[in-house]
Design an enzyme around this catalytic site. Structure first.
Site, PDB file in Angstrom:
ATOM      1  N   LYS A  37       0.841  -1.201   0.000  1.00 30.97           N
ATOM      2  CA  LYS A  37       0.000   0.000   0.000  1.00 30.97           C
ATOM      3  C   LYS A  37       0.879   1.255   0.000  1.00 30.97           C
ATOM      4  O   LYS A  37       0.598   2.231  -0.709  1.00 30.97           O
ATOM      5  CB  LYS A  37      -0.906  -0.013   1.234  1.00 30.97           C
ATOM      6  N   LEU A 255     -34.844  10.120   0.927  1.00 36.10           N
ATOM      7  CA  LEU A 255     -36.218   9.625   0.861  1.00 36.10           C
ATOM      8  C   LEU A 255     -36.489   8.910  -0.465  1.00 36.10           C
ATOM      9  O   LEU A 255     -37.615   8.886  -0.933  1.00 36.10           O
ATOM     10  CB  LEU A 255     -37.223  10.769   1.053  1.00 36.10           C
ATOM     11  N   ARG A 256     -35.454   8.337  -1.080  1.00 29.52           N
ATOM     12  CA  ARG A 256     -35.681   7.569  -2.301  1.00 29.52           C
ATOM     13  C   ARG A 256     -35.785   6.094  -1.926  1.00 29.52           C
ATOM     14  O   ARG A 256     -34.818   5.486  -1.475  1.00 29.52           O
ATOM     15  CB  ARG A 256     -34.555   7.774  -3.308  1.00 29.52           C
ATOM     16  N   CYS A 265     -20.075   1.505   6.272  1.00 25.80           N
ATOM     17  CA  CYS A 265     -20.350   2.364   7.429  1.00 25.80           C
ATOM     18  C   CYS A 265     -21.722   2.140   8.059  1.00 25.80           C
ATOM     19  O   CYS A 265     -21.809   1.646   9.176  1.00 25.80           O
ATOM     20  CB  CYS A 265     -20.189   3.833   7.047  1.00 25.80           C
ATOM     21  N   LYS A 268     -22.670  -1.502   9.683  1.00 23.94           N
ATOM     22  CA  LYS A 268     -21.854  -1.909  10.844  1.00 23.94           C
ATOM     23  C   LYS A 268     -21.926  -0.874  11.974  1.00 23.94           C
ATOM     24  O   LYS A 268     -21.867  -1.230  13.152  1.00 23.94           O
ATOM     25  CB  LYS A 268     -20.407  -2.192  10.432  1.00 23.94           C
ATOM     26  N   LYS A 329     -23.090   2.025  -3.771  1.00 22.81           N
ATOM     27  CA  LYS A 329     -23.556   3.348  -4.185  1.00 22.81           C
ATOM     28  C   LYS A 329     -22.740   3.761  -5.398  1.00 22.81           C
ATOM     29  O   LYS A 329     -21.671   3.188  -5.666  1.00 22.81           O
ATOM     30  CB  LYS A 329     -23.404   4.372  -3.058  1.00 22.81           C
ATOM     31  N   ARG A 336     -18.560  -3.505  -0.261  1.00 22.55           N
ATOM     32  CA  ARG A 336     -18.829  -4.034   1.085  1.00 22.55           C
ATOM     33  C   ARG A 336     -20.321  -3.946   1.406  1.00 22.55           C
ATOM     34  O   ARG A 336     -20.922  -2.897   1.275  1.00 22.55           O
ATOM     35  CB  ARG A 336     -18.028  -3.249   2.133  1.00 22.55           C
TER      36      ARG A 336
END
Length: 441
Positions: A37, A255-256, A265, A268, A329, A336
């Site tokens: 990394k 509100l969709r 996030c 969990k 998204k 995840r």
């Protein structure tokens, strides 16, 4: 003398924070225990997709052409201890296997390695999302003369660079005026631009992130519960959401209705919040979050049922299912706890031949679900499909040509799991369009 900053943990949060601190003018040293990394970041590359982050890194990583040289990376704790005035701890806090509780092992290891090397007078700043009460315990691990502050992160994937450089609020959990002063110096630029700076004690700072995520999760599950009622009553949840969203006490955001939330996030965090409340004897205060979680998970099963109905109502055996979307998204490569992949996986387990396409999440999806089929384009995924499922609201999918897709699909049936496509456009191209919570739309 300008403060020197270290960032411990260079995953999604840490890499973004390190690059942003360099952008704000500080000399920054990032640490990770994974050498691969560090090599990647030192070359100006990021191990995840986040809009604008690679460009930000390239502007500051030492050794790159035209960079400021303010940002370096290392695997040495000794180098971090000698270098830093302010140490940001940005390591991961995943959910424990088989439990709701948060796994604190990475945070504990980071503090254990930092404590012996940190210089007197330094400030250690926790950014990881931790159970309330953790900061007070972790402060005891630091040597005398080294203070702790808690400064929770509020990054939205897809907007992380903007959220770090121009935050909608900054929260500082501190025990002294000196710690507050140092954090005000670190964040002087966004504070000057108008970002609110909220000073709290440790427990309040720790509660802000989980409280915010619990509220957002509740709002999403609320509209999804209303979608269930709309299904039963013949209503249209999109029009319902529009009508209640005009009330400024409620607002339109989140509100969709659709297949619900996922990611690293919200799921969990609300589970860890419930677990910690139970440990504190306040579990009854958060019992509503169990239903929030339950509604959310139920949406995935409902989409599988809609897909089964769409292919004849019996079995998925011999049926080809196209899934548009793999990430939880858009504008992210994060899979995840992705509702899209969960639905794809369930249909595959029930005998369906599933082909997935996602603009950025294909490599991560393949690692997690190697047995699913994958296509290089939306057109490739839809070719020969008996039903198409739209499960991640990428802009690319909203801009698809329904006629072109209709020409290669076996059946023109689309299920919009995100209520984001234009039903009129798809129906005009000969598609049967169905969305969650809109049985008559």
């Amino acid at each position: 003398m300008s403060l020197k900053i270290t960032v411990i943990g260079t995953g999604y949060l840490g890499a973004t924070h390190a690059a942003a601190m360099a952008e704000l003018g500080f000399e920054v040293l990032g640490l990770d225990v994974v050498p691969e990394k560090i090599e990647m970041l030192s070359a100006g590359k990021v191990p995840m997709y986040e809009p604008g982050l690679e460009e930000l890194l390239a502007r500051h990583v030492a050794g790159l052409p035209g960079s400021s040289g303010r940002l370096r990376f290392t695997t040495s704790w000794e180098e971090v201890g000698a270098f830093g005035d302010v140490h940001f701890v940005c390591v991961n806090t995943p959910q424990k296997h088989g439990e709701y509780a948060c796994d604190m092992s990475y945070v504990d290891a980071a503090f254990g390695s930092l404590a012996p090397v940190v210089r007197e007078g330094s400030l250690v700043v926790g950014k990881s999302t931790v159970p309330v009460g953790s900061a007070a315990r972790l402060a005891e691990l630091l040597p005398e003369g080294v203070e702790l502050a808690w400064n929770p992160e509020f990054l939205r994937e897809g907007f992380a660079v903007q959220d770090t450089l121009h935050p909608d609020r900054l929260v500082a959990g501190v025990r002294s005026e000196r710690a507050e002063k140092v954090l005000r110096e670190v964040y002087a630029t966004p504070i000057a631009e108008g970002s609110p700076f909220v000073v709290t004690d440790f427990p309040t700072a720790e509660l802000v992130k989980t409280s915010a995520n619990s509220f957002l999760a509740t709002k999403i599950s609320f509209i999804n519960a209303m979608a269930e009622v709309c299904e039963a009553a013949g209503g249209d949840v999109v029009k319902l959401a529009e009508a209640i969203g005009y009330d400024d006490r409620i607002g339109k955001k989140f509100l969709r209705a659709g297949i619900g939330f996922g990611g690293g996030c919200l799921p969990k965090d609300i589970r860890a919040f419930m677990a910690r409340a139970g440990e504190l004897g306040a579990d009854q205060a958060l019992t509503f979050l169990r239903e929030v979680d339950s509604i959310n998970m139920r949406r995935r099963g409902h989409m599988v049922e809609l897909a089964r109905e769409a292919v004849g109502g019996g079995s998925f055996l011999g049926k080809r299912v196209a899934v548009l979307g793999a990430t939880f998204k858009p504008d992210s490569d994060d899979v995840r706890d992705s509702p899209a992949l969960n639905v794809a996986g369930q249909i595959h387990l029930q005998g369906g031949q599933v082909t997935v396409y996602d603009p950025k999440g294909m490599d991560n999806a393949r690692k997690l679900f190697p047995t699913l089929g994958y296509a290089d384009t939306a057109l490739g995924a839809v070719r020969g499909a008996d039903v198409v499922l739209h499960l991640t609201e990428w802009r690319e999918f909203r801009e698809l040509d329904p006629a072109a897709l209709g020409a290669v699909a076996a059946e023109r049936v689309i299920l919009d799991g995100r209520n984001a496509l234009d039903p009129v456009l798809w129906r005009e191209a000969g598609w049967t369009y169905r969305a969650m919570g809109r049985p008559a739309a």
